[in-house]
Design a protein around this motif. Structure first.
Motif, PDB file in Angstrom:
ATOM      1  N   GLU A   1       0.826  -1.209   0.000  1.00  0.00           N
ATOM      2  CA  GLU A   1       0.000   0.000   0.000  1.00  0.00           C
ATOM      3  C   GLU A   1       0.864   1.263   0.000  1.00  0.00           C
ATOM      4  O   GLU A   1       0.520   2.266  -0.632  1.00  0.00           O
ATOM      5  CB  GLU A   1      -0.925  -0.010   1.219  1.00  0.00           C
ATOM      6  CG  GLU A   1      -2.016  -1.081   1.141  1.00  0.00           C
ATOM      7  CD  GLU A   1      -2.860  -1.153   2.404  1.00  0.00           C
ATOM      8  OE1 GLU A   1      -2.458  -0.525   3.413  1.00  0.00           O
ATOM      9  OE2 GLU A   1      -3.906  -1.817   2.391  1.00  0.00           O
ATOM     10  N   ARG A   2       1.996   1.198   0.699  1.00  0.00           N
ATOM     11  CA  ARG A   2       2.905   2.357   0.722  1.00  0.00           C
ATOM     12  C   ARG A   2       3.511   2.600  -0.654  1.00  0.00           C
ATOM     13  O   ARG A   2       3.635   3.741  -1.113  1.00  0.00           O
ATOM     14  CB  ARG A   2       4.020   2.113   1.747  1.00  0.00           C
ATOM     15  CG  ARG A   2       5.034   3.253   1.850  1.00  0.00           C
ATOM     16  CD  ARG A   2       4.382   4.511   2.367  1.00  0.00           C
ATOM     17  NE  ARG A   2       5.351   5.585   2.538  1.00  0.00           N
ATOM     18  CZ  ARG A   2       5.721   6.428   1.577  1.00  0.00           C
ATOM     19  NH1 ARG A   2       5.205   6.292   0.360  1.00  0.00           N
ATOM     20  NH2 ARG A   2       6.597   7.386   1.817  1.00  0.00           N
ATOM     21  N   LEU A   3       3.900   1.512  -1.329  1.00  0.00           N
ATOM     22  CA  LEU A   3       4.541   1.635  -2.638  1.00  0.00           C
ATOM     23  C   LEU A   3       3.561   2.023  -3.733  1.00  0.00           C
ATOM     24  O   LEU A   3       3.855   2.873  -4.569  1.00  0.00           O
ATOM     25  CB  LEU A   3       5.220   0.316  -3.014  1.00  0.00           C
ATOM     26  CG  LEU A   3       6.600   0.022  -2.421  1.00  0.00           C
ATOM     27  CD1 LEU A   3       7.071  -1.341  -2.885  1.00  0.00           C
ATOM     28  CD2 LEU A   3       7.603   1.100  -2.824  1.00  0.00           C
ATOM     29  N   HIS A   4       2.393   1.388  -3.738  1.00  0.00           N
ATOM     30  CA  HIS A   4       1.501   1.500  -4.891  1.00  0.00           C
ATOM     31  C   HIS A   4       0.342   2.464  -4.697  1.00  0.00           C
ATOM     32  O   HIS A   4      -0.277   2.886  -5.681  1.00  0.00           O
ATOM     33  CB  HIS A   4       0.951   0.110  -5.250  1.00  0.00           C
ATOM     34  CG  HIS A   4       2.031  -0.898  -5.486  1.00  0.00           C
ATOM     35  ND1 HIS A   4       3.014  -0.734  -6.438  1.00  0.00           N
ATOM     36  CD2 HIS A   4       2.294  -2.089  -4.880  1.00  0.00           C
ATOM     37  CE1 HIS A   4       3.829  -1.773  -6.419  1.00  0.00           C
ATOM     38  NE2 HIS A   4       3.424  -2.605  -5.484  1.00  0.00           N
ATOM     39  N   ALA A   5       0.037   2.795  -3.445  1.00  0.00           N
ATOM     40  CA  ALA A   5      -1.074   3.720  -3.210  1.00  0.00           C
ATOM     41  C   ALA A   5      -0.675   4.917  -2.352  1.00  0.00           C
ATOM     42  O   ALA A   5      -1.507   5.792  -2.098  1.00  0.00           O
ATOM     43  CB  ALA A   5      -2.243   2.979  -2.545  1.00  0.00           C
ATOM     44  N   GLY A   6       0.575   4.948  -1.908  1.00  0.00           N
ATOM     45  CA  GLY A   6       1.034   6.082  -1.110  1.00  0.00           C
ATOM     46  C   GLY A   6       0.486   6.120   0.292  1.00  0.00           C
ATOM     47  O   GLY A   6       0.558   7.153   0.966  1.00  0.00           O
ATOM     48  N   VAL A   7      -0.070   4.994   0.788  1.00  0.00           N
ATOM     49  CA  VAL A   7      -0.631   4.958   2.137  1.00  0.00           C
ATOM     50  C   VAL A   7       0.497   4.747   3.145  1.00  0.00           C
ATOM     51  O   VAL A   7       1.192   3.725   3.092  1.00  0.00           O
ATOM     52  CB  VAL A   7      -1.675   3.830   2.283  1.00  0.00           C
ATOM     53  CG1 VAL A   7      -2.241   3.811   3.701  1.00  0.00           C
ATOM     54  CG2 VAL A   7      -2.781   3.996   1.251  1.00  0.00           C
ATOM     55  N   PRO A   8       0.730   5.662   4.068  1.00  0.00           N
ATOM     56  CA  PRO A   8       1.830   5.512   5.020  1.00  0.00           C
ATOM     57  C   PRO A   8       1.628   4.304   5.946  1.00  0.00           C
ATOM     58  O   PRO A   8       0.501   3.862   6.186  1.00  0.00           O
ATOM     59  CB  PRO A   8       1.792   6.817   5.820  1.00  0.00           C
ATOM     60  CG  PRO A   8       1.055   7.782   4.957  1.00  0.00           C
ATOM     61  CD  PRO A   8       0.046   6.962   4.211  1.00  0.00           C
ATOM     62  N   PHE A   9       2.735   3.802   6.490  1.00  0.00           N
ATOM     63  CA  PHE A   9       2.662   2.761   7.513  1.00  0.00           C
ATOM     64  C   PHE A   9       1.960   3.325   8.750  1.00  0.00           C
ATOM     65  O   PHE A   9       2.022   4.538   9.007  1.00  0.00           O
ATOM     66  CB  PHE A   9       4.072   2.304   7.897  1.00  0.00           C
ATOM     67  CG  PHE A   9       4.606   1.188   7.057  1.00  0.00           C
ATOM     68  CD1 PHE A   9       4.667  -0.105   7.562  1.00  0.00           C
ATOM     69  CD2 PHE A   9       5.046   1.426   5.764  1.00  0.00           C
ATOM     70  CE1 PHE A   9       5.166  -1.140   6.791  1.00  0.00           C
ATOM     71  CE2 PHE A   9       5.540   0.402   4.991  1.00  0.00           C
ATOM     72  CZ  PHE A   9       5.603  -0.899   5.496  1.00  0.00           C
TER      73      PHE A   9
END
Length: 387
Positions: A307-315
């Motif tokens: 999600e961080r890589l492909h959607a920009g959602v932070p950990f």
């Protein structure tokens, strides 16, 4: 050697150093490099792993400052050889590291500490009695930022003696395994280096470290085209119909890194995961180390990474904070029922572990994989330089 020989240069320079010795290349000199860390080295002063000697140079890191802790001496047997062939693109051995920093990455993985080379400090001629000439023109102390409360605490000290055994294991590997190991070790070392200033990047690098060896595991006994036939038979059939074996092989080379990537990652974690730490926190702050529970936790980490890589959602924010201490050890996971930050909230089940816990698992996987690798058979003299 007056005439250049054909050598496989698509390999780590640090690995080739022994390969040149094994091929009978004469010594042309030597070099010494300093490796810096915020952890001190202990134990015996020297560890020999020809053509290298690793020396505890007694540097004393203090108050988060880096110090030179290990000196690496190399007996240089580099031959006269042609430059990398440029008749085609070849990145099989591309690491973008100097010889000395390749070694720093490997030692960082073995010791579980931050380690980076500052470069050469002394050079030697081929004369046996030469004491060397100091030279710091290419030497730079690495940049690193210490923090008061580390997100990824590392050991204050590490022993020098075990390093020789691990280096000898590395130098005995086949070329492809050596490339894979250095790539994975670099991901781990870089994760430690940035963990306290950019923990999200550290999470990404740690996942990638395991993916490096998972990809190698998948191709140990099967070519990329055959793997594509096994995992995506319909696509393989279409490629064969469109352009034959050559077309299939070309596309398979491009797709091999993403074919069943999650399955390969989890399989590698299952096969090589380490035992739980010897010293653990109170039970409420522990990660479930049985595979059913650990698998669920690791899958969640992998999902956050995607999600961080492909959607920009932070950990989740709590997974990027320093761990607390419960009992005798650092918490392995946030011991909370729920946490809120900004405009978001996370339940306990969504916070599988701390960064240092995942780093412990990843390091254990990489070391167990390294232990499992066989020594390579010697390559015949005159082997094709293209690999």
């Amino acid at each position: 050697m007056s005439e250049p020989e054909e050598f496989n240069v698509s390999a780590p320079w640090s690995w080739n150093a022994r390969h040149f010795v094994d091929r009978g290349c004469p010594r042309i000199g030597g070099s010494e490099y300093l490796l810096y860390s915020d952890s001190g080295a202990t134990g015996g002063l020297e560890a020999a792993c020809p053509p290298y000697v690793l020396t505890n140079c007694l540097g004393q890191p203090e108050n988060g400052r880096l110090a030179p802790v290990v000196a690496v001496y190399l007996d240089d047997h580099s031959p006269v050889f042609d430059v990398q062939p440029m008749d085609k693109t070849d990145t099989e051995g591309w690491l973008n590291l100097s010889l000395d920093d390749e070694i720093a990455c490997l030692i960082s993985l073995v010791a579980g500490v931050r380690l980076r080379s500052g470069g050469p400090v002394r050079s030697f001629t081929a004369e046996p009695d030469d004491r060397g000439s100091p030279g710091f023109y290419a030497h730079r102390v690495p940049d690193w930022t210490a923090v008061a409360h580390p997100i990824y605490p590392t050991p204050q000290q590490f022993p020098v003696e075990p390093l020789a055994d691990w280096m000898n294991r590395y130098l005995a590997l086949g070329r492809e395994d050596a490339v894979t190991l250095v790539r994975a070790a670099r991901q781990f070392r870089d994760a430690l280096w940035v963990a306290d200033t950019d923990p999200e990047l550290a999470w990404l690098l740690l996942v990638s470290a395991v993916e490096v060896i998972a990809g190698r595991e998948a191709l140990k006994d099967v070519a990329p085209a055959e793997l594509l036939r096994q995992e995506m038979p319909a696509l393989a059939g279409q490629l064969l119909e469109a352009g034959g074996d050559t077309h299939l092989e070309g596309v398979a080379e491009q797709l091999v890194s993403i074919v069943k990537a999650t399955t390969r990652f989890m399989s590698c974690m299952d096969k090589y995961r380490p035992d739980p730490p010897v010293i653990r926190p109170e039970e409420y702050a522990q990660v479930d180390w049985e595979w059913a529970g650990l698998k669920k936790a690791i899958k969640l980490v992998y999902r956050y990474r995607s999600e961080r890589l492909h959607a920009g959602v932070p950990f989740p924010q709590p997974m990027c904070h320093p761990p607390m201490t419960s009992g005798a050890a650092l918490d392995e996971r946030p011991p909370v029922r729920a946490v809120a930050a900004g405009n978001s909230a996370w339940m306990a089940r969504d916070l599988p572990m701390h960064l240092h816990t995942f780093g412990y698992i990843v390091r254990g996987c990489l070391l167990n994989w390294w232990r499992s690798l066989p020594a390579a058979a010697a390559e015949p003299v005159g082997a094709d330089a293209s690999g």
